[in-house]
Design a protein around this motif. Structure first.
Motif, mmCIF file in Angstrom:
data_model
loop_
_atom_site.group_PDB
_atom_site.id
_atom_site.type_symbol
_atom_site.label_atom_id
_atom_site.label_comp_id
_atom_site.label_asym_id
_atom_site.label_seq_id
_atom_site.Cartn_x
_atom_site.Cartn_y
_atom_site.Cartn_z
ATOM 1 N N ALA A 262 0.826 -1.205 0.000
ATOM 2 C CA ALA A 262 0.000 0.000 0.000
ATOM 3 C C ALA A 262 0.861 1.256 0.000
ATOM 4 N N SER A 263 1.954 1.235 0.751
ATOM 5 C CA SER A 263 2.851 2.386 0.793
ATOM 6 C C SER A 263 3.476 2.641 -0.574
ATOM 7 N N TYR A 264 3.885 1.558 -1.243
ATOM 8 C CA TYR A 264 4.459 1.685 -2.586
ATOM 9 C C TYR A 264 3.423 2.240 -3.567
ATOM 10 N N GLN A 265 2.209 1.698 -3.541
ATOM 11 C CA GLN A 265 1.164 2.147 -4.468
ATOM 12 C C GLN A 265 0.813 3.612 -4.239
ATOM 13 N N LEU A 266 0.770 4.017 -2.969
ATOM 14 C CA LEU A 266 0.463 5.416 -2.662
ATOM 15 C C LEU A 266 1.532 6.341 -3.221
ATOM 16 N N ALA A 267 2.809 5.968 -3.055
ATOM 17 C CA ALA A 267 3.894 6.790 -3.587
ATOM 18 C C ALA A 267 3.810 6.881 -5.108
ATOM 19 N N GLN A 268 3.514 5.742 -5.772
ATOM 20 C CA GLN A 268 3.383 5.747 -7.229
ATOM 21 C C GLN A 268 2.207 6.600 -7.673
ATOM 22 N N LEU A 269 1.116 6.535 -6.926
ATOM 23 C CA LEU A 269 -0.082 7.298 -7.279
ATOM 24 C C LEU A 269 0.170 8.796 -7.143
ATOM 25 N N ARG A 270 0.832 9.190 -6.077
ATOM 26 C CA ARG A 270 1.161 10.618 -5.914
ATOM 27 C C ARG A 270 2.064 11.106 -7.045
ATOM 28 N N ASP B 84 -3.771 16.189 -3.500
ATOM 29 C CA ASP B 84 -3.058 15.689 -2.327
ATOM 30 C C ASP B 84 -3.860 14.565 -1.690
ATOM 31 N N ILE B 85 -3.333 13.358 -1.720
ATOM 32 C CA ILE B 85 -4.053 12.203 -1.182
ATOM 33 C C ILE B 85 -3.331 11.690 0.052
ATOM 34 N N ALA B 86 -4.107 11.462 1.102
ATOM 35 C CA ALA B 86 -3.535 11.034 2.369
ATOM 36 C C ALA B 86 -3.233 9.549 2.390
ATOM 37 N N CYS B 87 -4.085 8.776 1.683
ATOM 38 C CA CYS B 87 -3.934 7.326 1.667
ATOM 39 C C CYS B 87 -4.749 6.785 0.503
ATOM 40 N N LEU B 88 -4.649 5.489 0.244
ATOM 41 C CA LEU B 88 -5.394 4.895 -0.867
ATOM 42 C C LEU B 88 -6.898 5.002 -0.640
ATOM 43 N N GLU B 89 -7.331 4.881 0.617
ATOM 44 C CA GLU B 89 -8.754 4.996 0.919
ATOM 45 C C GLU B 89 -9.258 6.408 0.618
ATOM 46 N N ASP B 90 -8.430 7.398 0.868
ATOM 47 C CA ASP B 90 -8.777 8.788 0.548
ATOM 48 C C ASP B 90 -8.944 8.950 -0.965
ATOM 49 N N PHE C 49 -11.907 10.532 -5.486
ATOM 50 C CA PHE C 49 -11.679 10.635 -6.925
ATOM 51 C C PHE C 49 -12.749 9.860 -7.685
ATOM 52 N N PRO C 50 -13.253 10.437 -8.790
ATOM 53 C CA PRO C 50 -14.341 9.795 -9.538
ATOM 54 C C PRO C 50 -13.850 8.636 -10.390
ATOM 55 N N PHE C 51 -14.799 7.789 -10.792
ATOM 56 C CA PHE C 51 -14.500 6.718 -11.730
ATOM 57 C C PHE C 51 -14.255 7.302 -13.123
ATOM 58 N N THR C 52 -13.535 6.548 -13.945
ATOM 59 C CA THR C 52 -13.411 6.832 -15.370
ATOM 60 C C THR C 52 -14.090 5.693 -16.117
ATOM 61 N N ALA D 58 1.983 -2.514 -10.502
ATOM 62 C CA ALA D 58 1.554 -1.757 -11.677
ATOM 63 C C ALA D 58 0.153 -1.161 -11.543
ATOM 64 N N TYR D 59 -0.663 -1.716 -10.638
ATOM 65 C CA TYR D 59 -2.066 -1.291 -10.563
ATOM 66 C C TYR D 59 -2.530 -1.182 -9.112
ATOM 67 N N PHE D 60 -3.358 -0.174 -8.861
ATOM 68 C CA PHE D 60 -4.158 -0.139 -7.647
ATOM 69 C C PHE D 60 -5.540 -0.637 -8.051
ATOM 70 N N ALA D 61 -5.939 -1.766 -7.489
ATOM 71 C CA ALA D 61 -7.173 -2.436 -7.913
ATOM 72 C C ALA D 61 -8.240 -2.331 -6.834
ATOM 73 N N GLU D 62 -9.486 -2.164 -7.290
ATOM 74 C CA GLU D 62 -10.654 -2.179 -6.414
ATOM 75 C C GLU D 62 -11.704 -3.079 -7.058
ATOM 76 N N ILE D 63 -12.555 -3.673 -6.246
ATOM 77 C CA ILE D 63 -13.724 -4.384 -6.746
ATOM 78 C C ILE D 63 -14.936 -3.723 -6.118
ATOM 79 N N ILE D 64 -15.830 -3.224 -6.952
ATOM 80 C CA ILE D 64 -16.941 -2.422 -6.442
ATOM 81 C C ILE D 64 -18.280 -3.122 -6.672
ATOM 82 N N ALA D 65 -19.197 -2.878 -5.752
ATOM 83 C CA ALA D 65 -20.574 -3.359 -5.873
ATOM 84 C C ALA D 65 -21.332 -2.435 -6.826
ATOM 85 N N PRO D 66 -22.551 -2.811 -7.233
ATOM 86 C CA PRO D 66 -23.320 -1.964 -8.157
ATOM 87 C C PRO D 66 -23.528 -0.535 -7.664
#
Length: 422
Positions: free
Chosen positions: A12-20, A43-49, A54-57, A260-268
């Motif tokens: 998570a720390s690595y992904q956050l740094a890459q995302l910033r 400015d993002i505090a964490c992946l949950e933030d 941030f909106p979907f694309t 390479a990716y920050f992945a989420e699985i979302i409900a409807p």
């Protein structure tokens, strides 16, 4: 560290740094995201933030942007002259998207494909056969470049018939075959019909393009058709690049390339799916800076899972991809996924190919199937009834099943299109 894998916290720390780093790179020059994220603090505090604010694309957004700003749209971080690679999506569900890459973004994706080969046990000295026609779709070009980088002999199969490809695989003593699950089955069917021996040198089949490699019955069928070869599943998209690979120690589970990716699985409802629930895979591409994607709704269905027993820190996609959001149908209150139907049908060795018709013209949606025998006369008259019984056992639904003549249903080199909506 857990064995050779980082902890979830380190990941998570690595992904956050890459995302910033990604946000700081794209917001000044990328008109699409500069406008889309106007007024939103990067400015993002964490992946949950990031997920909360941030909106979907969506693919529809990107297609609209390319119509408004032809031909390539405004999702380009650099001036057009910096881009050297052109690809486009298959267009199976909508107008194809055009996608450009700089040499740097291309090299980043090649590294992801090298990780897939490593997980599959492919390396220098292997001879990799690519059973594709090399069109504008991204996957096989990347796979070819990555195989070359790790020292493989790369054998292209474009412009050849199925028979020609079988001969090339044998004559060149290929050890690895890259194709779709459907085309791997078609190659084997053709080999059996023409008395061509597949007990050769191929030891790994890397399959992608459709969710078959993680379907248990399809996997068993391919293992029977290709004696001695390991089936290795993988998936990716033109918009994102190579996304996942099969767990080397737990087949039927896909691991997303967490570096390479920050992945989420979302409900409807757009919120995070609970463990065990089926939801839509959402990807943020961490390193393809030239043509980025933030929280991209892929349309792929997956089951939100827990950690795999292998020790990798990413949430495991148990059962692989289950289908597409636009393919899952609800029949009399029952969710029917394409992979679940395939798992039933591939349990019948007499079936070579099938087609599903979804009738939406009535008040209640109806399914019906056509099944094709391996050879004329190979199927008994009872086969449709037995298949119908198996489908009823799986879904508690009555699904009419009809027998089609041998060789009459379509075969697919690229992504199979077995579901017809009328």
């Amino acid at each position: 560290m857990t064995g050779e894998f980082p902890t979830r916290e380190a990941m998570a720390s690595y992904q956050l740094a890459q995302l910033r780093q990604l946000l700081s790179a794209i917001l000044p020059g990328n008109a699409f995201y500069r406008n889309k994220l106007a007024g939103l603090s990067p400015d993002i505090a964490c992946l949950e933030d990031f997920s909360a604010r941030f909106p979907f694309t969506s693919k529809q957004e990107l297609a609209g942007d390319q119509r408004t700003h032809p031909p390539f749209g405004s999702n380009l971080t650099f001036p057009a002259e910096h881009y050297t690679r052109y690809h486009q999506t298959s267009g199976t569900t909508s107008t194809p998207l055009r996608w450009l890459d700089t040499p740097e973004s291309w090299a980043w994706m090649v590294e992801s494909w090298k990780a897939i080969y490593h997980a599959a046990g492919v390396g220098g000295g292997d001879r990799v056969y690519f059973a594709f026609s090399f069109g504008p779709f991204l996957g096989f070009w990347l796979a070819f470049d990555a195989a070359q980088k790790i020292g493989c002999l790369c054998i292209p199969g474009g412009g050849l018939s199925t028979q020609g490809r079988l001969r090339a695989i044998a004559d060149n003593q290929a050890t690895v075959l890259c194709c779709t699950p459907s085309y791997a089955a078609h190659l084997a069917e053709t080999a059996a019909r023409e008395k061509f021996d597949l007990n050769g040198t191929v030891r790994v089949l890397i399959v992608a393009g459709e969710p078959g490699g993680s379907v248990p019955a399809t996997r068993r069928r391919l293992e029977e058709l290709w004696p001695g070869a390991r089936i290795f599943d993988h998936h990716g998209m033109t918009e994102t690049g190579p996304v996942s690979h099969e767990c080397p120690t737990h087949p039927g589970t896909l691991h997303i390339l967490h570096q390479a990716y920050f992945a989420e699985i979302i409900a409807p409802d757009g919120k995070a799916a609970l463990p065990g629930e089926v939801g839509e895979l959402v990807l943020t591409v961490l390193g393809r800076t030239a043509s980025p994607l933030l929280r991209y709704r892929t349309g792929d269905l997956a089951r939100a899972g827990s950690l795999c027993a292998c020790g990798r820190p990413d949430p495991a996609l148990t059962g692989g991809l289950l289908g597409r959001t636009d393919e899952m149908v609800i029949v009399r209150g029952v969710n029917v996924y394409p992979t679940a139907v395939e798992d039933v049908l591939r349990g019948f060795s007499e079936i070579a190919e099938y087609q599903v018709q979804v009738d939406r013209s009535r008040d209640l949606l109806e399914l019906s199937l056509r099944i094709e025998p391996v050879t004329e006369g190979a199927a008994s008259e009872s086969l449709p009834a037995r298949v119908q019984k198996a489908l009823h056992g799986a879904f508690n639904l009555r699904v009419p099943v009809a027998l089609a003549p041998a060789g009459s249903l379509p075969r697919f080199e690229m992504k199979a299109k077995r579901w017809k909506f009328v």
